[in-house]
Design a protein around this motif. Structure first.
Motif, PDB file in Angstrom:
ATOM      1  N   UNK A 118       1.290 -10.708 -14.005  1.00  9.19           N
ATOM      2  CA  UNK A 118       1.327 -11.517 -15.218  1.00  9.19           C
ATOM      3  C   UNK A 118       2.121 -10.774 -16.285  1.00  9.19           C
ATOM      4  N   UNK A 119       2.746 -11.527 -17.184  1.00 10.48           N
ATOM      5  CA  UNK A 119       3.577 -10.896 -18.207  1.00 10.48           C
ATOM      6  C   UNK A 119       2.719 -10.247 -19.289  1.00 10.48           C
ATOM      7  N   UNK A 120       3.374  -9.711 -20.304  1.00  4.23           N
ATOM      8  CA  UNK A 120       2.689  -8.917 -21.328  1.00  4.23           C
ATOM      9  C   UNK A 120       1.711  -9.725 -22.177  1.00  4.23           C
ATOM     10  N   UNK A 121       1.754 -11.038 -22.074  1.00  4.28           N
ATOM     11  CA  UNK A 121       0.785 -11.855 -22.818  1.00  4.28           C
ATOM     12  C   UNK A 121      -0.635 -11.611 -22.313  1.00  4.28           C
ATOM     13  N   UNK A 122      -0.761 -11.165 -21.063  1.00  2.00           N
ATOM     14  CA  UNK A 122      -2.077 -10.830 -20.514  1.00  2.00           C
ATOM     15  C   UNK A 122      -2.375  -9.376 -20.846  1.00  2.00           C
ATOM     16  N   UNK A 123      -3.471  -9.132 -21.543  1.00  2.44           N
ATOM     17  CA  UNK A 123      -3.802  -7.774 -21.995  1.00  2.44           C
ATOM     18  C   UNK A 123      -5.057  -7.220 -21.341  1.00  2.44           C
ATOM     19  N   UNK A 124      -5.602  -7.923 -20.352  1.00  4.39           N
ATOM     20  CA  UNK A 124      -6.822  -7.472 -19.691  1.00  4.39           C
ATOM     21  C   UNK A 124      -6.547  -6.473 -18.584  1.00  4.39           C
ATOM     22  N   UNK A 125      -7.570  -6.120 -17.822  1.00  8.32           N
ATOM     23  CA  UNK A 125      -7.421  -5.155 -16.725  1.00  8.32           C
ATOM     24  C   UNK A 125      -6.552  -5.682 -15.592  1.00  8.32           C
ATOM     25  N   UNK A 126      -5.878  -4.754 -14.943  1.00  9.35           N
ATOM     26  CA  UNK A 126      -5.051  -5.064 -13.777  1.00  9.35           C
ATOM     27  C   UNK A 126      -5.450  -4.128 -12.644  1.00  9.35           C
ATOM     28  N   UNK A 127      -5.374  -4.612 -11.395  1.00  6.79           N
ATOM     29  CA  UNK A 127      -5.848  -3.798 -10.282  1.00  6.79           C
ATOM     30  C   UNK A 127      -5.083  -4.131  -8.999  1.00  6.79           C
ATOM     31  N   UNK A 128      -5.013  -3.136  -8.130  1.00 10.48           N
ATOM     32  CA  UNK A 128      -4.335  -3.293  -6.849  1.00 10.48           C
ATOM     33  C   UNK A 128      -5.256  -3.975  -5.844  1.00 10.48           C
ATOM     34  N   UNK A 129      -4.669  -4.681  -4.903  1.00 10.71           N
ATOM     35  CA  UNK A 129      -5.430  -5.191  -3.766  1.00 10.71           C
ATOM     36  C   UNK A 129      -4.919  -4.481  -2.512  1.00 10.71           C
ATOM     37  N   UNK A 130      -4.101  -5.142  -1.693  1.00 12.87           N
ATOM     38  CA  UNK A 130      -3.548  -4.537  -0.493  1.00 12.87           C
ATOM     39  C   UNK A 130      -2.139  -5.051  -0.259  1.00 12.87           C
ATOM     40  N   UNK A 131      -1.420  -4.350   0.610  1.00 13.45           N
ATOM     41  CA  UNK A 131      -0.100  -4.813   1.025  1.00 13.45           C
ATOM     42  C   UNK A 131      -0.169  -5.260   2.477  1.00 13.45           C
ATOM     43  N   UNK A 132       0.786  -6.102   2.871  1.00 14.58           N
ATOM     44  CA  UNK A 132       0.916  -6.536   4.252  1.00 14.58           C
ATOM     45  C   UNK A 132       2.206  -5.985   4.821  1.00 14.58           C
ATOM     46  N   UNK A 133       2.167  -5.534   6.061  1.00 13.97           N
ATOM     47  CA  UNK A 133       3.331  -4.913   6.685  1.00 13.97           C
ATOM     48  C   UNK A 133       3.716  -5.612   7.980  1.00 13.97           C
ATOM     49  N   UNK A 134       4.980  -5.487   8.338  1.00 14.64           N
ATOM     50  CA  UNK A 134       5.461  -5.983   9.625  1.00 14.64           C
ATOM     51  C   UNK A 134       5.073  -4.988  10.712  1.00 14.64           C
ATOM     52  N   UNK A 135       5.322  -5.354  11.962  1.00  8.17           N
ATOM     53  CA  UNK A 135       4.958  -4.498  13.085  1.00  8.17           C
ATOM     54  C   UNK A 135       5.664  -3.150  13.031  1.00  8.17           C
ATOM     55  N   UNK A 136       6.838  -3.109  12.383  1.00 11.55           N
ATOM     56  CA  UNK A 136       7.565  -1.850  12.292  1.00 11.55           C
ATOM     57  C   UNK A 136       7.164  -1.038  11.063  1.00 11.55           C
ATOM     58  N   UNK A 137       6.159  -1.493  10.335  1.00  8.90           N
ATOM     59  CA  UNK A 137       5.667  -0.756   9.185  1.00  8.90           C
ATOM     60  C   UNK A 137       6.307  -1.124   7.864  1.00  8.90           C
ATOM     61  N   UNK A 138       7.299  -2.008   7.871  1.00  5.58           N
ATOM     62  CA  UNK A 138       7.970  -2.397   6.635  1.00  5.58           C
ATOM     63  C   UNK A 138       7.031  -3.262   5.782  1.00  5.58           C
TER      64      UNK A 138
END
Length: 245
Positions: free
Chosen positions: A65-85
């Motif tokens: 979200x852009x700078x108009x949102x001033x609340x907390x931000x947090x990571x979730x997870x990433x998804x990768x291809x079979x080759x790790x990309x």
């Protein structure tokens, strides 16, 4: 095992019940985009304990979200291809959603929006040359956002033993909807991306809302949320993802 299931147009993460033969592509590894790592009792672990390594490996820009949102931000997870990309991942905003069923008070307290970034890739050879990686599209972002919303949704009246059946049924529905972005379930919503208005596909359900669109920076965007209106949101590239670590 089911066969013949059609992915959203332009590709998307593989269903656990879909065979390589049915899809015609090599299998990819795709973590649950929206579901945070959880303790044995189902409680999401604090963001500080999640890794930022996957985000830093991505060759594409991350959006939130852009700078108009001033609340907390947090990571979730990433998804990768079979080759790790790294192929996709997401950033949460607001309250970290509860995934426990039956806690009406917690569900009413949840106010969050999660932004999913998906690399806009054509169908291509894997890095090891052993197969093809699927193309991605706005439908891919819609599918990931739809499944993301499901991971933090659990009808309070449902018995724990029935959740798998419910989740499979709802996932099938999200699959079909993502494959038909021009269908009656979707409307069009214009929202700013890096300050420029862009059209998004948008739908609401009893569980929350989902939207999907594209940017001018080589990525597709999906988003989902509950308790925060989608109509006033804006998206912007994250200048330094390392700050989230």
């Amino acid at each position: 095992m089911r066969t013949g299931r059609v992915r959203p147009k332009g590709g998307g993460p593989r269903r656990s019940d879909e065979s390589e033969e049915a899809s015609g592509h090599m299998e990819t590894t795709s973590q649950a985009v929206a579901q945070a790592p959880a303790a044995e009792d189902g409680t999401p672990l604090p963001s500080a304990r999640r890794t930022i390594d996957g985000y830093l490996r991505a060759p594409f820009p991350w959006y939130g979200l852009d700078e108009a949102f001033t609340g907390p931000r947090w990571l979730t997870q990433v998804g990768t291809a079979a080759d790790g990309a790294v192929e996709h991942g997401s950033i949460g905003h607001g309250d970290e959603p509860s995934v426990r069923g039956g806690e009406t008070a917690a569900e009413e307290r949840d106010r969050f929006a999660v932004v999913v970034t998906v690399a806009a890739n054509p169908s291509r050879r894997s890095a090891d040359g052993t197969g093809l990686l699927e193309a991605t599209s706005v439908s891919s972002a819609a599918w990931l956002a739809g499944v993301g919303l499901l991971t933090c949704t659990w009808p309070g009246q449902m018995d724990h033993t029935l959740r798998d059946d419910w989740l499979e049924q709802q996932t099938d529905t999200a699959w079909v909807l993502a494959d038909d972005l021009e269908g009656a379930e979707w409307s069009t919503l214009s929202l700013p991306v890096d300050g420029v208005p862009r059209a998004f596909h948008y739908r609401e359900s009893e569980f929350g809302w989902v939207l999907a669109g594209s940017t001018g920076e080589g990525v597709h965007l999906g988003a989902y949320g509950r308790g925060m209106s989608a109509y006033g949101l804006g998206f912007a590239v994250i200048k330094d993802i390392a700050e989230y670590g």
